[in-house]
Design an enzyme around this catalytic site. Sequence first.
Site, short mmCIF file in Angstrom:
data_model
loop_
_atom_site.label_atom_id
_atom_site.label_comp_id
_atom_site.label_asym_id
_atom_site.label_seq_id
_atom_site.Cartn_x
_atom_site.Cartn_y
_atom_site.Cartn_z
N GLY A 92 36.04 46.00 40.10
CA GLY A 92 37.29 46.67 40.43
C GLY A 92 37.71 47.69 39.39
O GLY A 92 36.87 48.35 38.77
N SER A 93 39.02 47.73 39.14
CA SER A 93 39.59 48.86 38.39
C SER A 93 39.19 48.94 36.92
O SER A 93 39.46 49.95 36.29
CB SER A 93 41.10 48.81 38.50
OG SER A 93 41.47 48.97 39.84
N THR A 94 38.62 47.90 36.37
CA THR A 94 38.15 48.04 34.98
C THR A 94 37.09 49.16 34.92
O THR A 94 36.89 49.76 33.87
CB THR A 94 37.53 46.73 34.46
OG1 THR A 94 36.65 46.21 35.43
CG2 THR A 94 38.59 45.72 34.13
#
Lengths: 142, 566
Positions: free
Chosen positions: B274-276
């Site tokens: 995801g957003s990492t």
Amino acid sequence: MIFFKNNKLLCFLIFAVVGAGFGLVVVSQKVYDVQRSVKKMSREALVSEWDIRSLKAELAYLTRPDRLDQISSAFVRSISPAAGNSISMVAPVSFSLSSASSSDVAILPLKKPRPILVSAPQKTNASSKNFSDLLNVVGGDE
Amino acid sequence: MSLLNRWNKNIATLISTRGEALYVGRTRLRIVQSICLLLFALVLIRLGDLTLMQTPNEPNIDRKHASVQSMERADIVDRNGVLLATTLQVSSLYADPTLIENKAFVANQLEAILDVDNLISKIDRKGRFVWIKRGLTPSEHFKVNALGIPGLAFRTETRRFYPQGNLSSHVVGYTSVDSRGLAGMELEYDDRLAQGGEALSLNMDVRVQHALVKSLRLQMDNFNALAAMGGVVDIQTGEVVAAVSLPDFDPHHAGKADKSALRNRFAQGVYEMGSTFKLFSTANYIEKTGKSFSKTFDAREPLKEGRFTINDYHAEKRILTLPEVFIHSSNIGSALMGRAIGSENMQKFYTDLGFMDKMDVDFPGNPKPLTPSPWRDVNTLTASYGHGIAVTPLHVLQAAATIANNGVRPTLSFAKDAQHDPIQSRVLSASTAYKMRQLLRLNVTDGSGKQADVPGYMVGGKTGTSEKAGKGGYDKDRLLSSFLGVFPVDNPRYAVLAVLDEPKGNKKSHGYATGGWTAAPVVGDVISDMTRVLGMMPNPKAPNLTAGLSRYLKKENTITPASYQR
């Protein structure tokens, strides 16, 4: 006696050979003794090494971080790290001397510090076990 | 005369015979003398040889088993010498069935002491040797010995012992009954450990490991998560200081552990993070385009690519600056960055970071990341915000360490003996790496990572929340929430990652189970503990990396608890 007088060199050599042979036997016997004692010491060292290993393992088990954490949380008051923004200005404290009027704040003697009572650590399944308990569960299956 | 002559003759003969005899006698004596002399010389030489010439190693003693260290499997210790695995002596019980008369009685007696099934069938066998139980506990040994039953005997064996128990089980691994490595470091360094000798020293610090386990377990309970994982890496050296996968297992009874607990999610599980991943796609965008923080992205409408539509989880529905895309974790903004970079550049950058291949690390069972094949344009967009590409958390830590290490990729290692490739490759320019550190810090001061902040230690980080793929596509109720932290961002030393698998929101988090609520506090707690454990002093004089960045942020859009999100 005549024989000894006439053959001094031969006699010397015979005695020397016998003496040297005896010396050799003594030395070799000492070597065997030393060998035996070294072997015995090696065996003892081996037993001691096993004991040391057990003690090291026990020490590692007793000083596990979770165990120390549990003990410290029970017996030591937690001290927060000094954060960069935790240093604040300290204003000078003004107080009155004993000769001051009663309306001023009196100086009270400090209370004698009392021992802090802390509750005994909560027992949990893994951390409360001692080393022998753990050894008792280490056993494997056939 | 004749008598005199005869006398003389006899005398002369006698004299000559005596002379000869003397001569012969002397000759013999000389021979004996020479032999004695020779023997004496030999004895003298041997004496000299024994006393003076022989080396101290003599007498020749059997030194093969003179030391436990040389004959037993080597220990495993942490970076400070704390014992993680060692070999101890245990007793094993065997029987000679021919010597046991009342077998049923003996079986009953033993069953009362030992936890062994079907004892009677073992004792009833033919033959003169049968194992009853291997690896007896000291109390079992004592009790069986006290029975005094003929036909039962003990044999001393060795058994692997793990003093730290579950704490390091996923890293250290475990062995078989015959002391062969089956998992973790026990397997990776099996040959080296089997040779005995010096202990294998790991890069792990059990104190940091404990801090991570403690925080992860707490959040796992708080958010009722299925699993949790995390790690701490030394950015400059690539040393893995802590590596955790929960649930864990007792290495002494690995055979009885649940399969789920035996699975090392941190090093062997692959996830869409995801957003990492926006940390990496944003870095790539800045590096390739050279754009500044003032660059804007239109996030007013969902982004359409073919039949796919990309939305923001908590849509700002406005034009966002580059730092805003990062701290609001805008999928649309990141996808636009990906589109601007292009598929080829994206793949190359991810390859350089190590996302496309198995990790070169001294840990067994590293899986190959799951990458799109073939790689389409839409994959470039989704990979910008960490979907459509599944990597191990270890991959993410290595990539984060690369960004924080001024763009130079370190090689991760679990053991100090690890064979390193001495050449570290530069993946990113130092100036881009610096900008990313600014954004990481900004995300903690003004973005979704506030709960990871530790005053005085300049923590930077990025949250991540991804939906897990199910049978019918992505499932909004099954999340993978994470936080990737770096500290101190002014002079990066450690990268910390915390991931929770399928956390459920609770009252305290207003029902949210996103990375900012679940994983960021873990990283904050771990960093706080690490500073104490490692004696790291706060740096009040650290430069403010976010100075001047506020002009890129819209003031009224401050992060609220409800938007602790992707």
